[in-house]
Design an enzyme around this catalytic site. Structure first.
Site, PDB file in Angstrom:
ATOM      1  N   SER A  53       1.042  -1.310  -0.303  1.00 56.91           N
ATOM      2  CA  SER A  53      -0.114  -0.131  -0.279  1.00 56.91           C
ATOM      3  C   SER A  53       1.074   1.439  -0.191  1.00 56.91           C
ATOM      4  CB  SER A  53      -0.930   0.070   0.918  1.00 56.91           C
ATOM      5  OG  SER A  53      -0.299  -0.378   2.267  1.00 56.91           O
ATOM      6  N   HIS A 102      -2.325  -2.829  -6.206  1.00 58.14           N
ATOM      7  CA  HIS A 102      -2.721  -2.356  -5.112  1.00 58.14           C
ATOM      8  C   HIS A 102      -4.219  -2.373  -5.450  1.00 58.14           C
ATOM      9  CE1 HIS A 102      -3.454   1.507  -1.868  1.00 58.14           C
ATOM     10  NE2 HIS A 102      -3.362   0.115  -1.262  1.00 58.14           N
ATOM     11  N   GLU A 124      -4.223   0.142  -8.109  1.00 57.91           N
ATOM     12  CA  GLU A 124      -4.263   1.066  -8.302  1.00 57.91           C
ATOM     13  C   GLU A 124      -2.839   0.471  -9.164  1.00 57.91           C
ATOM     14  OE1 GLU A 124      -2.822   4.972  -5.668  1.00 57.91           O
ATOM     15  OE2 GLU A 124      -2.890   3.479  -5.013  1.00 57.91           O
ATOM     16  N   ASN A 168      -3.426   5.859  -0.964  1.00 54.47           N
ATOM     17  CA  ASN A 168      -2.603   6.041   0.514  1.00 54.47           C
ATOM     18  C   ASN A 168      -1.934   7.713   1.306  1.00 54.47           C
ATOM     19  OD1 ASN A 168      -3.598   4.392   1.762  1.00 54.47           O
ATOM     20  ND2 ASN A 168      -2.432   3.076   1.013  1.00 54.47           N
TER      21      ASN A 168
HETATM   22  N1  CAA Z   1     -15.935  -9.700   1.667  1.00 51.92           N
HETATM   23  C1  CAA Z   1     -16.531  -9.784   0.786  1.00 51.92           C
HETATM   24  N2  CAA Z   1     -17.643  -8.844   0.437  1.00 51.92           N
HETATM   25  C2  CAA Z   1     -17.632  -8.014   1.572  1.00 51.92           C
HETATM   26  C3  CAA Z   1     -17.344  -7.867   2.794  1.00 51.92           C
HETATM   27  C4  CAA Z   1     -15.721  -8.647   2.933  1.00 51.92           C
HETATM   28  N3  CAA Z   1     -15.050  -7.698   3.756  1.00 51.92           N
HETATM   29  N4  CAA Z   1     -17.838  -6.659   3.546  1.00 51.92           N
HETATM   30  C5  CAA Z   1     -18.837  -6.372   2.589  1.00 51.92           C
HETATM   31  N5  CAA Z   1     -19.140  -7.334   1.492  1.00 51.92           N
HETATM   32  C6  CAA Z   1     -20.486  -6.833   0.883  1.00 51.92           C
HETATM   33  C7  CAA Z   1     -21.691  -6.919   1.536  1.00 51.92           C
HETATM   34  O1  CAA Z   1     -21.638  -8.660   1.056  1.00 51.92           O
HETATM   35  C8  CAA Z   1     -22.856  -6.600   0.729  1.00 51.92           C
HETATM   36  O2  CAA Z   1     -22.669  -7.264  -0.495  1.00 51.92           O
HETATM   37  P1  CAA Z   1     -23.942  -6.760  -1.292  1.00 51.92           P
HETATM   38  O3  CAA Z   1     -24.720  -5.976  -0.638  1.00 51.92           O
HETATM   39  O4  CAA Z   1     -23.822  -6.891  -2.518  1.00 51.92           O
HETATM   40  O5  CAA Z   1     -25.078  -8.019  -0.264  1.00 51.92           O
HETATM   41  C9  CAA Z   1     -21.456  -5.163   0.097  1.00 51.92           C
HETATM   42  O6  CAA Z   1     -20.313  -5.500   0.236  1.00 51.92           O
HETATM   43  C10 CAA Z   1     -22.006  -4.625   0.928  1.00 51.92           C
HETATM   44  O7  CAA Z   1     -21.492  -4.856   2.443  1.00 51.92           O
HETATM   45  P2  CAA Z   1     -22.751  -3.736   4.273  1.00 51.92           P
HETATM   46  O8  CAA Z   1     -24.081  -3.672   3.575  1.00 51.92           O
HETATM   47  O9  CAA Z   1     -22.750  -4.843   4.973  1.00 51.92           O
HETATM   48  O10 CAA Z   1     -21.707  -2.985   4.334  1.00 51.92           O
HETATM   49  P3  CAA Z   1     -21.923  -1.037   3.488  1.00 51.92           P
HETATM   50  O11 CAA Z   1     -22.780  -0.909   2.583  1.00 51.92           O
HETATM   51  O12 CAA Z   1     -21.050  -0.124   4.546  1.00 51.92           O
HETATM   52  O13 CAA Z   1     -20.565  -1.581   2.450  1.00 51.92           O
HETATM   53  C11 CAA Z   1     -17.597  -1.605   3.104  1.00 51.92           C
HETATM   54  C12 CAA Z   1     -19.768  -2.269   3.605  1.00 51.92           C
HETATM   55  C13 CAA Z   1     -18.244  -2.240   0.985  1.00 51.92           C
HETATM   56  C14 CAA Z   1     -16.697  -2.380   3.730  1.00 51.92           C
HETATM   57  C15 CAA Z   1     -18.202   0.298   2.574  1.00 51.92           C
HETATM   58  O14 CAA Z   1     -18.329   0.658   4.294  1.00 51.92           O
HETATM   59  C16 CAA Z   1     -17.144   0.675   2.340  1.00 51.92           C
HETATM   60  O15 CAA Z   1     -16.847   0.991   1.049  1.00 51.92           O
HETATM   61  N6  CAA Z   1     -16.334   1.232   3.120  1.00 51.92           N
HETATM   62  C17 CAA Z   1     -14.851   2.107   3.272  1.00 51.92           C
HETATM   63  C18 CAA Z   1     -14.038   1.402   2.174  1.00 51.92           C
HETATM   64  C19 CAA Z   1     -12.577   1.671   1.570  1.00 51.92           C
HETATM   65  O16 CAA Z   1     -13.057   2.444   1.642  1.00 51.92           O
HETATM   66  N7  CAA Z   1     -12.129   0.527   1.781  1.00 51.92           N
HETATM   67  C20 CAA Z   1     -10.573   1.274   1.494  1.00 51.92           C
HETATM   68  C21 CAA Z   1      -9.278   0.969   2.612  1.00 51.92           C
HETATM   69  S1  CAA Z   1      -7.792   1.565   1.893  1.00 51.92           S
HETATM   70  C22 CAA Z   1      -7.242   0.074   1.265  1.00 51.92           C
HETATM   71  O17 CAA Z   1      -7.732  -0.521   1.428  1.00 51.92           O
HETATM   72  C23 CAA Z   1      -5.989   0.552   0.851  1.00 51.92           C
HETATM   73  C24 CAA Z   1      -4.739   0.688   1.350  1.00 51.92           C
HETATM   74  O18 CAA Z   1      -3.922   0.602   1.160  1.00 51.92           O
HETATM   75  C25 CAA Z   1      -4.829   0.698   3.649  1.00 51.92           C
END
Ligand code: CAA
Length: 285
Positions: free
Chosen positions: A121, A142, A154, A192
């Site tokens: 990342s 990424h 990315e 990031n």
């Molecule tokens: N694995 C697989 N599927 C998942 C999951 C997981 N860990 N978590 C959630 N889902 C799926 C759920 O099954 C659900 O699917 P359906 O709607 O098709 O049934 C869908 O995602 C939505 O989940 P929820 O309804 O439970 O919850 P939500 O609407 O709050 O969504 C989320 C969850 C997608 C995680 C959302 O909160 C989100 O987009 N959060 C921000 C995530 C983000 O910013 N990620 C980037 C992080 S930074 C990074 O990764 C890079 C780095 O280098 C640090």
């Protein structure tokens, strides 16, 4: 000219590695899911199975399709298994020494045509490439967490990455159902470099008593339409990972605007790493 990647080894069966193995197998690739122990690798496969079963229960996948995806994934506990793979995606711990060692071994083990990618990342792709004899075939790929849900990859070009390798990886990301975005190799890349200072600033707001974690998250969720508030997201990513990325930005740019918040350091020292340790800005039981 792009290469046809058919067999992939994913190094690291944690949250990111298992997600990458899942989307690769769904895209029709044969996948080896590698970790240092059988138990870790099996845990990653269980996570994939649970995701696929949820998709079956929601009618998005048939049982037969699920079995076919799972049938394309095998477990591995030795990097020697990389010997007949076309590509590796490393998703091990965010520790440069560990990654360099993995890349040295993959470089010795893998066929001459193989591409070596890192899901890092924020660690430098160019430096990782430099420990191999094939820097033109080393690249950053990424993925975002949770991998099966998030659309972005990315694709990070190291200084020596060839156009052919870039194009191959770009096309592979598209085959996995993702949108690939080209980024050059600078600390934190784009994702990031932009995300972490926002999270760090939210932590400063807690540290300085501007508002509670709940209030800060509410402001950003309702006010900016973010799906998660920055402190919930920090707990989700892992506070140790957030701190490591801030350190990379701080060291890489030498600019005080990237200094990690002392409260973030304190939480990490306390073992409050977020969701995975049961406690971060919030408590998880
Ligand atoms: N694995 C697989 N599927 C998942 C999951 C997981 N860990 N978590 C959630 N889902 C799926 C759920 O099954 C659900 O699917 P359906 O709607 O098709 O049934 C869908 O995602 C939505 O989940 P929820 O309804 O439970 O919850 P939500 O609407 O709050 O969504 C989320 C969850 C997608 C995680 C959302 O909160 C989100 O987009 N959060 C921000 C995530 C983000 O910013 N990620 C980037 C992080 S930074 C990074 O990764 C890079 C780095 O280098 C640090």
């Amino acid at each position: 000219m792009t290469q046809n990647v058919q067999k992939l080894i994913v190094i690291g069966a944690g949250q990111m590695g298992s997600g990458i193995a899942q989307v690769a197998a769904e895209a029709g690739l044969r996948v080896l899911l590698n970790d240092i122990s059988e138990a870790y690798a099996a845990k990653g496969l269980n996570r994939i199975r649970a995701n696929l079963e949820r998709n079956v229960s929601k009618g998005r996948l048939t049982e037969a399709e699920m079995d076919a995806v799972l049938g394309r994934i095998s477990l591995s506990t030795t990097l020697n298994d990389a010997a007949d793979c076309d590509m590796a995606i490393e998703a091990a711990t965010e520790n440069l020494d560990i990654k360099l060692q993995v890349f040295r071994t993959l470089d010795e083990t893998m066929p001459a045509h193989a591409i070596l990618a890192s899901n890092t990342s924020s660690l430098p792709i160019t430096e990782i490439a430099a420990v191999t004899k094939r820097p033109a075939q080393v690249i950053g790929m990424h993925f975002m967490n949770p991998v099966p849900v998030m659309k972005l990859v990315e694709v990070i070009r190291g200084l020596a990455t060839s156009d052919e390798v870039y194009q191959t990886v770009y096309e592979l990301a598209v085959k996995m159902g993702k949108t690939a975005v080209e980024v050059n190799d600078f600390p934190g890349f784009v994702s990031n470099r932009v995300l972490m200072p926002m999270i760090n600033e939210a932590i400063y707001c807690v540290y300085e008593g501007v508002a509670t974690p709940e209030a800060i998250d509410e402001v950003m969720k309702l006010g900016m339409n973010h799906p998660m508030g920055p402190l919930t997201l920090a707990d989700f990513i892992g506070l140790d990972t957030c701190l490591a990325i801030m350190e990379v930005l701080y060291e890489g740019f030498g600019d005080s605007k990237y200094r990690p918040c002392p409260l973030l350091r304190k939480y990490v020292k306390a073992g409050w790493l977020g969701k995975k340790s049961g406690r971060g800005f919030y408590q998880y039981d």
